[in-house]
Enzyme design. Structure first.
Site, PDB file in Angstrom:
ATOM      1  N   ARG A  77     -10.219 -10.451 -12.621  1.00 39.12           N
ATOM      2  CA  ARG A  77      -8.831 -10.030 -12.976  1.00 39.12           C
ATOM      3  C   ARG A  77      -7.962 -11.027 -13.062  1.00 39.12           C
ATOM      4  NH1 ARG A  77      -6.237  -7.267  -7.455  1.00 39.12           N
ATOM      5  NH2 ARG A  77      -4.845  -6.627  -8.894  1.00 39.12           N
ATOM      6  N   ARG A  78      -6.602 -10.782 -13.623  1.00 45.28           N
ATOM      7  CA  ARG A  78      -5.819 -11.538 -13.887  1.00 45.28           C
ATOM      8  C   ARG A  78      -6.239 -12.790 -14.419  1.00 45.28           C
ATOM      9  NH1 ARG A  78      -5.553 -11.368  -7.553  1.00 45.28           N
ATOM     10  NH2 ARG A  78      -4.193  -9.736  -6.900  1.00 45.28           N
ATOM     11  N   HIS A  80       0.893  -1.078   0.083  1.00 50.12           N
ATOM     12  CA  HIS A  80      -0.134  -0.112   0.049  1.00 50.12           C
ATOM     13  C   HIS A  80       0.957   1.252   0.104  1.00 50.12           C
ATOM     14  CE1 HIS A  80      -3.540   2.334   0.044  1.00 50.12           C
ATOM     15  NE2 HIS A  80      -3.270   3.032   0.904  1.00 50.12           N
ATOM     16  N   TYR A 131       1.752   5.292  -2.692  1.00 46.21           N
ATOM     17  CA  TYR A 131       1.946   6.510  -1.993  1.00 46.21           C
ATOM     18  C   TYR A 131       3.371   6.853  -2.588  1.00 46.21           C
ATOM     19  CZ  TYR A 131      -2.468   6.376  -0.146  1.00 46.21           C
ATOM     20  OH  TYR A 131      -3.725   6.439   0.226  1.00 46.21           O
ATOM     21  N   HIS A 167      -8.906   0.634 -11.606  1.00 44.21           N
ATOM     22  CA  HIS A 167      -8.456   1.703 -10.686  1.00 44.21           C
ATOM     23  C   HIS A 167      -7.332   1.803 -10.658  1.00 44.21           C
ATOM     24  CE1 HIS A 167      -8.227   3.390  -6.831  1.00 44.21           C
ATOM     25  NE2 HIS A 167      -7.159   2.562  -6.296  1.00 44.21           N
ATOM     26  N   PHE A 168      -6.334   0.861 -10.581  1.00 40.09           N
ATOM     27  CA  PHE A 168      -4.858   1.036 -10.753  1.00 40.09           C
ATOM     28  C   PHE A 168      -4.543   1.775 -12.091  1.00 40.09           C
ATOM     29  CE2 PHE A 168      -4.155  -2.844  -7.944  1.00 40.09           C
ATOM     30  CZ  PHE A 168      -3.777  -1.828  -6.909  1.00 40.09           C
ATOM     31  N   HIS A 169      -5.259   1.592 -12.743  1.00 40.62           N
ATOM     32  CA  HIS A 169      -4.882   2.268 -14.356  1.00 40.62           C
ATOM     33  C   HIS A 169      -5.270   3.631 -14.095  1.00 40.62           C
ATOM     34  CE1 HIS A 169      -4.023  -1.502 -15.973  1.00 40.62           C
ATOM     35  NE2 HIS A 169      -3.454  -1.085 -16.696  1.00 40.62           N
TER      36      HIS A 169
END
Length: 552
Positions: A442-443, A226, A230, A377-379
């Site tokens: 996913r994956r 996590h 950041y 979301h990550f993208h």
């Protein structure tokens, strides 16, 4: 202007060479990871079959490791080193040598890990969870990357300490302060992933031990995973807070507010890894709830950042005579790629942050957990907000370091690249979010997972992902063309390294914000509070499969 200011106005050529070495690897990684990502989207669309026995999960691992770990780490280390050189003074020979050793250790490790992935000996995804096992050289490579990054981090810390000794009682330059905070967060966070790699996965892959504790391994990974988010984000914040105001001709809204927001990220980013494990057994619900609460506290510095940035924009617009509620928007330099590209990244972080709140919420997480929503979301966050800002940084930083200039032609091409990226990511990330709500996993490659009818329901979204991925790859080609031009062929000249000034120069940042014994002490206490008891419970009361009598 003081002689000290003159001295640090331009990055020293020796430090520029160090920074460029990092950027060369980062952009090579961008091409390799981008190609792997394009092929993934084509496979998922069901319209393409991989040639030469290449495996889907081999590609997935390459894409994740090279872009999420290699490309970002090299860019961030390079950017932070030259930012410190620019604002706190040229690196000493000892600091520069330490950073170079770190660079070469990282590079050796990267090559080792990449070779294992290409040989299909490490198709374990970028999270490399047990019980998936990679070749030992993959883990050795990861260890060298982490060790190398620690040496680069040591150079930044040494430069900060040297500045403080030369300027007692004075707040450090804002960019240097921000680089230090991100560096400290990285060092503390990587202790987790280094522990699971060195003491669990590497001995296991070498056959020294027969089994590993899966739950402990995942917990150590997410202790790191996590704050990694950041670590990606804060360099973008550095550009948003300090560089963009100078580019538009404005001032930093508040130096102290910027520093406080970074301290809050340091405090609240590390002890929250359990919110990635909300669906896992072996962790008491009360501890998961605690870390969800701590995760939501990170929203505070994010909102502080949004307020500060748009206050900067509005103040600048009003100074130009703008009236009305949104009249100031017209005064912003929309034709300047150095501003527009990071601004698109800022806007994308709004829905990205909203998605993060959903992911961290226990009940809503159950709807989207392990669906392609999470990938979407990550993208939005990393691959748009962060990466677009990195591109925006590159368009002035690369020519600054190479003694060249950003021409009008390259500026227009950079704007086109940013717009294409936004369009491509709207298709791809939007389709991922929508398909995730329908339950698309996913994956996974294209298959009749969940039944033919449900798989058919996902096909339009998977085709949209392929369309978006294709547009994104065109944008990557443009980025690489611009990078090569700015590094080797653009006209010789001087490109500014923009560093903004605070609107209120009389405002002195409170020195308590640089009391590292206090802040690191609080970090240690928060980590101990959030992890000690649940970690002991995890080991003592783990199910048989997790404790290692068998793997799952």
């Amino acid at each position: 202007m003081s002689s000290f200011t003159e001295k640090i106005k331009k990055v020293d050529p020796r430090d520029a060479k160090l920074g460029m070495a990092h950027f060369y690897v980062a952009f090579i990684g961008l091409f390799i990871g981008g190609m792997a990502g394009l092929l993934q989207t084509l496979v998922r669309s069901g319209q393409y079959t991989l040639p030469a026995g290449i495996g889907y999960y081999q590609l997935l691992t390459l894409h994740g490791v090279v872009l999420a770990l290699v490309m970002t780490t090299y860019f961030i280390m390079g950017f932070q080193l030259v930012a410190v050189s620019r604002t706190a003074g040229t690196l000493s020979n000892k600091q520069r040598t330490t950073a170079w050793i770190g660079f070469w250790l990282m590079t050796i490790g990267t090559v080792m890990a990449a070779v294992m992935i290409l040989l299909n000996e490490a198709s374990v995804l970028y999270t490399f969870y047990a019980p998936l096992q990679a070749h030992a050289l993959f883990y050795v490579g990861l260890t060298l990357v982490i060790a190398g990054s620690w040496l680069g981090s040591a150079a930044i810390i040494m430069a900060y300490v040297a500045w403080r000794k030369q300027n007692p009682g004075q707040p450090s330059p804002l960019l240097t302060f921000m680089a230090l905070v991100n560096t400290l967060m990285w060092v503390v966070a990587t202790i987790g992933v280094a522990s699971t790699v060195l003491f669990q996965l590497l001995p296991w892959s070498l056959g020294i031990v027969e089994r590993v504790d899966v739950a402990v391994s995942r917990t150590l990974f997410w202790y790191f995973g996590h704050p990694l988010v950041y670590f990606w984000l804060l360099p973008a914040y550095m550009a948003w807070y300090v560089v963009v105001p100078k580019i538009i001709g404005g001032k930093i809204f508040s130096d102290s507010l910027a520093r406080l927001s970074f301290i809050l990220f340091l405090l609240f980013s590390i002890p929250v890894g359990f919110h990635h494990q909300l669906m896992e057994p072996g962790i008491d619900a009360a501890w998961k709830f605690l870390q969800v609460v701590l995760t939501f506290l990170v929203i505070i510095p994010s909102l502080m950042t949004a307020f500060s940035l748009f206050a900067t924009f509005e103040t600048f617009g009003r100074s130009k005579g703008a009236t009305g509620l949104f009249g100031w928007l017209k005064e912003l330099p929309w034709g300047d790629a150095r501003f527009l590209i990071p601004f698109i990244g800022m806007l994308s972080f709004i829905p990205g942050g909203a998605g993060g709140i959903i992911n961290a919420s226990n009940q809503m997480n159950q709807v989207v957990h392990n669906t392609i929503w999470v990938t979407g979301h990550f993208h939005l966050t990393v691959a748009t907000a962060v990466i677009l800002t990195f591109f925006g940084i590159s368009y002035w930083l690369i020519p600054h370091l190479t003694g060249r200039t950003l021409t009008k032609a390259m500026n227009k091409l950079a704007i086109l690249q940013g717009v294409l990226w936004a369009i491509g990511m709207t298709f791809m990330s939007g389709a991922m979010h929508a398909a995730g709500l329908l339950g698309a996993p996913r994956r996974s490659a294209f298959s009749e997972y969940g039944g033919a009818a449900q798989a058919a329901e996902w096909i339009p979204y998977q085709i949209a992902q392929a369309v978006g991925g294709s547009i994104l790859f065109i944008a990557i080609i443009l980025v690489l063309y611009i990078f090569i031009n700015l590094a080797f062929f653009a006209p010789k000249g001087e490109e500014e390294f923009p560093v903004g000034e605070a609107a209120n120069l009389a405002e002195k940042a409170p020195m308590v914000l640089e009391n590292w014994k206090l802040w690191l002490g609080i970090v240690v206490l928060l980590i101990a509070f959030a992890y000690t008891i649940p970690f002991i419970d995890l080991i003592e009361n783990a199910p048989i499969g997790s404790k290692g009598y068998k793997l799952w």
